[in-house]
Motif scaffolding. Structure first.
Motif, PDB file in Angstrom:
ATOM      1  N   ALA A   1       0.833  -1.209   0.000  1.00 43.72           N
ATOM      2  CA  ALA A   1       0.000   0.000   0.000  1.00 43.72           C
ATOM      3  C   ALA A   1       0.865   1.255   0.000  1.00 43.72           C
ATOM      4  CB  ALA A   1      -0.923  -0.011   1.218  1.00 43.72           C
ATOM      5  N   LEU A   2       1.929   1.233   0.777  1.00 46.37           N
ATOM      6  CA  LEU A   2       2.828   2.388   0.840  1.00 46.37           C
ATOM      7  C   LEU A   2       3.517   2.615  -0.503  1.00 46.37           C
ATOM      8  CD1 LEU A   2       4.102   4.581   2.599  1.00 46.37           C
ATOM      9  CD2 LEU A   2       5.831   2.918   3.315  1.00 46.37           C
ATOM     10  N   THR A   3       3.939   1.515  -1.142  1.00 40.66           N
ATOM     11  CA  THR A   3       4.580   1.632  -2.458  1.00 40.66           C
ATOM     12  C   THR A   3       3.604   2.207  -3.485  1.00 40.66           C
ATOM     13  OG1 THR A   3       6.012  -0.261  -1.957  1.00 40.66           O
ATOM     14  CG2 THR A   3       5.792   0.362  -4.268  1.00 40.66           C
ATOM     15  N   TRP A   4       2.366   1.738  -3.440  1.00 37.97           N
ATOM     16  CA  TRP A   4       1.359   2.229  -4.388  1.00 37.97           C
ATOM     17  C   TRP A   4       1.085   3.712  -4.181  1.00 37.97           C
ATOM     18  CZ3 TRP A   4      -0.605   1.502  -8.857  1.00 37.97           C
ATOM     19  CH2 TRP A   4      -1.828   2.072  -9.216  1.00 37.97           C
ATOM     20  N   TRP A   5       1.024   4.131  -2.916  1.00 35.07           N
ATOM     21  CA  TRP A   5       0.811   5.547  -2.614  1.00 35.07           C
ATOM     22  C   TRP A   5       1.972   6.385  -3.144  1.00 35.07           C
ATOM     23  CZ3 TRP A   5       3.655   8.691   0.895  1.00 35.07           C
ATOM     24  CH2 TRP A   5       3.104   9.957   1.128  1.00 35.07           C
TER      25      TRP A   5
ATOM     26  N   VAL B   1       4.041   5.576  -5.654  1.00 32.81           N
ATOM     27  CA  VAL B   1       4.053   5.554  -7.115  1.00 32.81           C
ATOM     28  C   VAL B   1       3.076   6.590  -7.674  1.00 32.81           C
ATOM     29  CG1 VAL B   1       3.440   4.166  -9.134  1.00 32.81           C
ATOM     30  CG2 VAL B   1       4.837   3.179  -7.315  1.00 32.81           C
ATOM     31  N   ARG B   2       1.948   6.754  -7.032  1.00 38.00           N
ATOM     32  CA  ARG B   2       0.963   7.726  -7.515  1.00 38.00           C
ATOM     33  C   ARG B   2       1.444   9.161  -7.358  1.00 38.00           C
ATOM     34  NH1 ARG B   2      -5.069   6.559  -5.685  1.00 38.00           N
ATOM     35  NH2 ARG B   2      -5.315   8.208  -7.230  1.00 38.00           N
ATOM     36  N   ARG B   3       2.388   9.389  -6.446  1.00 39.75           N
ATOM     37  CA  ARG B   3       2.917  10.743  -6.234  1.00 39.75           C
ATOM     38  C   ARG B   3       4.138  11.020  -7.103  1.00 39.75           C
ATOM     39  NH1 ARG B   3       4.225  12.200  -0.310  1.00 39.75           N
ATOM     40  NH2 ARG B   3       4.312  14.255  -1.288  1.00 39.75           N
TER      41      ARG B   3
ATOM     42  N   ALA C   1      14.147  11.259  -5.009  1.00 41.97           N
ATOM     43  CA  ALA C   1      12.837  11.524  -4.390  1.00 41.97           C
ATOM     44  C   ALA C   1      12.455  13.002  -4.443  1.00 41.97           C
ATOM     45  CB  ALA C   1      12.832  11.034  -2.948  1.00 41.97           C
ATOM     46  N   GLY C   2      12.874  13.687  -5.508  1.00 49.35           N
ATOM     47  CA  GLY C   2      12.517  15.089  -5.671  1.00 49.35           C
ATOM     48  C   GLY C   2      13.277  16.033  -4.757  1.00 49.35           C
ATOM     49  N   ARG C   3      14.231  15.525  -3.998  1.00 45.48           N
ATOM     50  CA  ARG C   3      15.042  16.316  -3.052  1.00 45.48           C
ATOM     51  C   ARG C   3      14.153  17.120  -2.095  1.00 45.48           C
ATOM     52  NH1 ARG C   3      20.631  16.992  -5.317  1.00 45.48           N
ATOM     53  NH2 ARG C   3      20.605  16.577  -7.542  1.00 45.48           N
ATOM     54  N   ASN C   4      13.112  16.499  -1.551  1.00 47.70           N
ATOM     55  CA  ASN C   4      12.221  17.272  -0.666  1.00 47.70           C
ATOM     56  C   ASN C   4      11.718  16.477   0.538  1.00 47.70           C
ATOM     57  OD1 ASN C   4      10.429  15.523  -1.816  1.00 47.70           O
ATOM     58  ND2 ASN C   4       9.135  17.077  -2.771  1.00 47.70           N
TER      59      ASN C   4
ATOM     60  N   TYR D   1       9.498  -3.244  -5.825  1.00 49.66           N
ATOM     61  CA  TYR D   1       9.136  -1.891  -5.389  1.00 49.66           C
ATOM     62  C   TYR D   1      10.253  -0.890  -5.659  1.00 49.66           C
ATOM     63  CZ  TYR D   1      11.508  -2.261  -0.725  1.00 49.66           C
ATOM     64  OH  TYR D   1      12.394  -2.392   0.307  1.00 49.66           O
ATOM     65  N   THR D   2      11.502  -1.369  -5.787  1.00 44.94           N
ATOM     66  CA  THR D   2      12.597  -0.458  -6.133  1.00 44.94           C
ATOM     67  C   THR D   2      12.489  -0.011  -7.584  1.00 44.94           C
ATOM     68  OG1 THR D   2      14.001  -1.671  -4.567  1.00 44.94           O
ATOM     69  CG2 THR D   2      15.097  -0.145  -6.059  1.00 44.94           C
ATOM     70  N   VAL D   3      12.173  -0.940  -8.476  1.00 44.28           N
ATOM     71  CA  VAL D   3      12.023  -0.610  -9.901  1.00 44.28           C
ATOM     72  C   VAL D   3      10.842   0.326 -10.105  1.00 44.28           C
ATOM     73  CG1 VAL D   3      11.417  -1.545 -12.161  1.00 44.28           C
ATOM     74  CG2 VAL D   3      13.128  -2.701 -10.768  1.00 44.28           C
ATOM     75  N   VAL D   4       9.714   0.012  -9.467  1.00 45.86           N
ATOM     76  CA  VAL D   4       8.493   0.775  -9.703  1.00 45.86           C
ATOM     77  C   VAL D   4       8.537   2.155  -9.059  1.00 45.86           C
ATOM     78  CG1 VAL D   4       6.019   0.840  -9.234  1.00 45.86           C
ATOM     79  CG2 VAL D   4       7.084  -1.293  -9.980  1.00 45.86           C
TER      80      VAL D   4
END
Length: 587
Positions: free
Chosen positions: A18-22, A24-26, A37-40, A176-179
């Motif tokens: 669930a955490l990975t899916w959340w 990925v959507r962001r 990770a967007g440096r944020n 989950y690392t690839v995705v």
């Protein structure tokens, strides 16, 4: 493993999914987002991610096993929490100001593109041979201990629990690392840190309860098991400079029982390399938006780093105490007929403790913690490999690659690492002594890298020629030792008993790895300084902002504004806790 234990483990994997899916959507398909990770991300995520990346197979299999065989000797490495303070206070400002993706890229900024190539290639090889390989090995050991009777038959071939555990850990982590990229790795590592710390603390609690408390542990084990400062020469033996290893006499530089000299001078070199210059760890600070969050993340990680002494080493000591006292029959396999510790059996001390002393439900939580440590360690290795390959190798060949292309190349690189990990399984399963061999490898690869980074930021006179010479000479010395050690470590036919006694290769193979590592460091320093001062100095624009002497006044003011008194106070508390541990564990 009861039904409740399995339900808890399934809940862990469900939460992870669930955490990975959340995450990925962001995500957005940019290099900054996928690799950093967007440096944020804030300091809690940064600190937890650093800790979870570090706590992996070497702790599950090696540290608890070392606690059972050698006591607190390896606590030196865990008390290197002060190295994280060096990362936060000394190096983070340089790394964040330069806006780099990787450590090889920073080395290029400071020295040359050739230095970047050399470090990138060495890093990729080292990650595959150490972090990924050891992670798979530990996964197999854990599953083999907890579920020894599980097997799958495919096409007439039986795959035992070692294979099943190794493949499951590699594939699930790789997925989950690839995705999700770095953001998925960071958030899942924060979750895994929580589970790991709670689960391991419970193991220590129930283990001490089964033994009869801390005083019983001290009474059962030899006081030397509680001594951080091991003698240069084993007790009862005579030390000598002559290269001998006899029943009553030994060369002091052959003693491998974690002597204080190696721990005092060599261990910090490896620690500072790992915590301050290794992509695997430093990448976690690069995900922070500014110096403040990155530094506080390292301070938080330093507090967490003090825990393994009590949640990994001590459980290993409790396990051997329970085995010697006969209070838990399931642990008796760790001792021989005369009560001596059996090193091979002791490497499974942690999972054996999980199996023997934990009640139903708690066992499932701790097994989830074991899996969390294995997966976080592998995820960090996969992500570091894909970042180094994509940004330091692929982007060099295709400097105008689009953001989407870089992200897809990162995913492909991660999948390749997963496949390499799978192909490593039969090698690891068949090799005896591989774990010790891989631990020593870091001691041979770290000194030249530590040298060029540390001396590079403290001395503006050092140049690209000195850097490259130090890297090549240092790596050549390390490679020579690895070539000498490998046949003996892997028990190649004809080398089961090592080299002929007294021969040159026998002497090299028997020199304690920390002393050899210290030799590589001294040679690397000499070569770097000698070559640099014998050649022209680097141009001022090449070192601007990349050494302490060339940081501008504005940059200094920004760094000073990024911390306050509480950052200093918390850093001081970490140092005081380390000092307290050194004073307590003295035999």
């Amino acid at each position: 493993m009861a039904t409740l234990d399995w339900l808890i483990i399934l809940a862990y994997f469900g939460t992870l999914a669930a955490l990975t899916w959340w995450v990925v959507r962001r995500n957005t398909d940019t290099a900054d987002d996928y690799f950093l990770a967007g440096r944020n991300l804030g300091w809690i995520i940064v600190g937890a991610s650093i800790f979870a990346s570090n706590i992996g197979s070497e702790h599950l299999v090696g540290l608890a096993g070392a606690g059972a065989t050698s006591g607190v000797a390896l606590a030196h490495y865990e008390l290197h929490a002060w190295c994280l303070l060096v990362l936060g206070w000394v190096f983070v400002p340089f790394y964040l100001r330069s806006r780099v993706y990787t450590m090889p890229e920073f080395l290029e900024r400071r020295f040359s593109s050739t230095a970047r190539w050399v470090l990138a290639i060495i890093s990729l090889v080292a990650y595959i041979l150490t972090k990924i390989a050891v992670g798979i090995f530990a996964g197999g050991v854990v599953f083999g201990t907890l579920l020894p009777d599980v097997a799958i038959h495919l096409g007439g071939v039986e795959f035992n629990s070692f294979w099943i555990g190794s493949v499951a850990v590699v594939l699930l982590t790789g997925l989950y690392t690839v995705v999700g990229g770095m953001r998925a790795v960071a958030y899942t590592e924060a979750l895994q840190t929580l589970i790991l710390v709670i689960g391991s603390a419970l193991l220590t609690f129930f283990g001490l309860q089964a033994l009869g408390g801390w005083s019983e542990l001290r009474a059962t084990l030899d006081p030397e098991m509680f001594n951080l400062w091991k003698p240069l020469i084993p007790h009862g033996m005579e030390g000598t400079w002559a290269p001998v290893r006899e029943s009553t006499r030994i060369a002091w530089y052959f003693n491998g029982n974690y002597p204080w000299l190696g721990m005092l001078f060599c261990a910090p070199i490896v620690g500072l390399w790992y915590w301050c210059t290794d992509q695997y760890i430093v990448q976690r600070t690069l995900i922070a938006p500014n110096e403040t969050e990155a530094r506080r993340g390292t301070i938080f990680a330093a507090f967490l780093k003090l825990l393994p002494v009590f949640i990994f080493i001590i459980p290993g000591m409790i396990a051997i105490a329970l085995a010697k006292s006969g209070k838990v029959a399931a642990l008796s396999s760790m001792v021989g007929p005369n009560g001596e510790t059996l090193p091979f059996a002791a490497q499974a001390a942690f999972p054996l403790m999980v199996q023997a002393v934990l009640p139903t439900g708690i066992r499932g939580l701790v097994v989830a913690g074991l899996l969390a440590a294995l997966m976080s360690s592998l995820a960090g290795a996969f992500n570091a490999c894909s970042t180094v390959f994509t940004m330091d190798v692929y982007r060099k060949f295709k400097p105008h690659a689009s953001q989407d292309e870089l992200v897809w190349m990162g995913r492909i690189a991660t999948m390749v690492m997963v496949l390499i990990g799978l192909f490593w399984i039969p090698v690891i399963q068949g090799a005896r002594g591989l774990y010790d061999y891989l631990q020593g490898m870091q001691g041979y690869l770290a000194p030249p890298i530590f040298t060029v980074f540390f001396f590079g930021v403290f001395n503006k006179r050092l140049n690209a020629k000195g850097c490259l010479s130090a890297l090549l000479v240092g790596f050549a010395l390390g490679l020579f030792r690895l070539i000498v050690d490998t046949p003996v470590s892997l028990q190649v036919a004809g080398y089961e008993n090592g080299y002929p006694e007294g021969s040159f290769f026998w002497i090299v193979n028997n020199i304690y790895f920390q002393y050899y590592s210290l030799l590589i460091f001294l040679v690397s320093v000499g070569v770097m300084i000698g070559v640099s001062y014998a050649t022209e100095p680097p141009p001022p624009e090449k070192v601007a902002g990349l050494t302490f002497a060339t940081v501008s006044g504005e940059e200094r003011r920004k760094s000073r504004a990024s911390w306050n008194q509480w950052d200093v106070i918390n850093s001081a508390i970490v140092l005081l806790l380390i000092l307290a541990a050194y004073l307590y564990f003295n035999g």
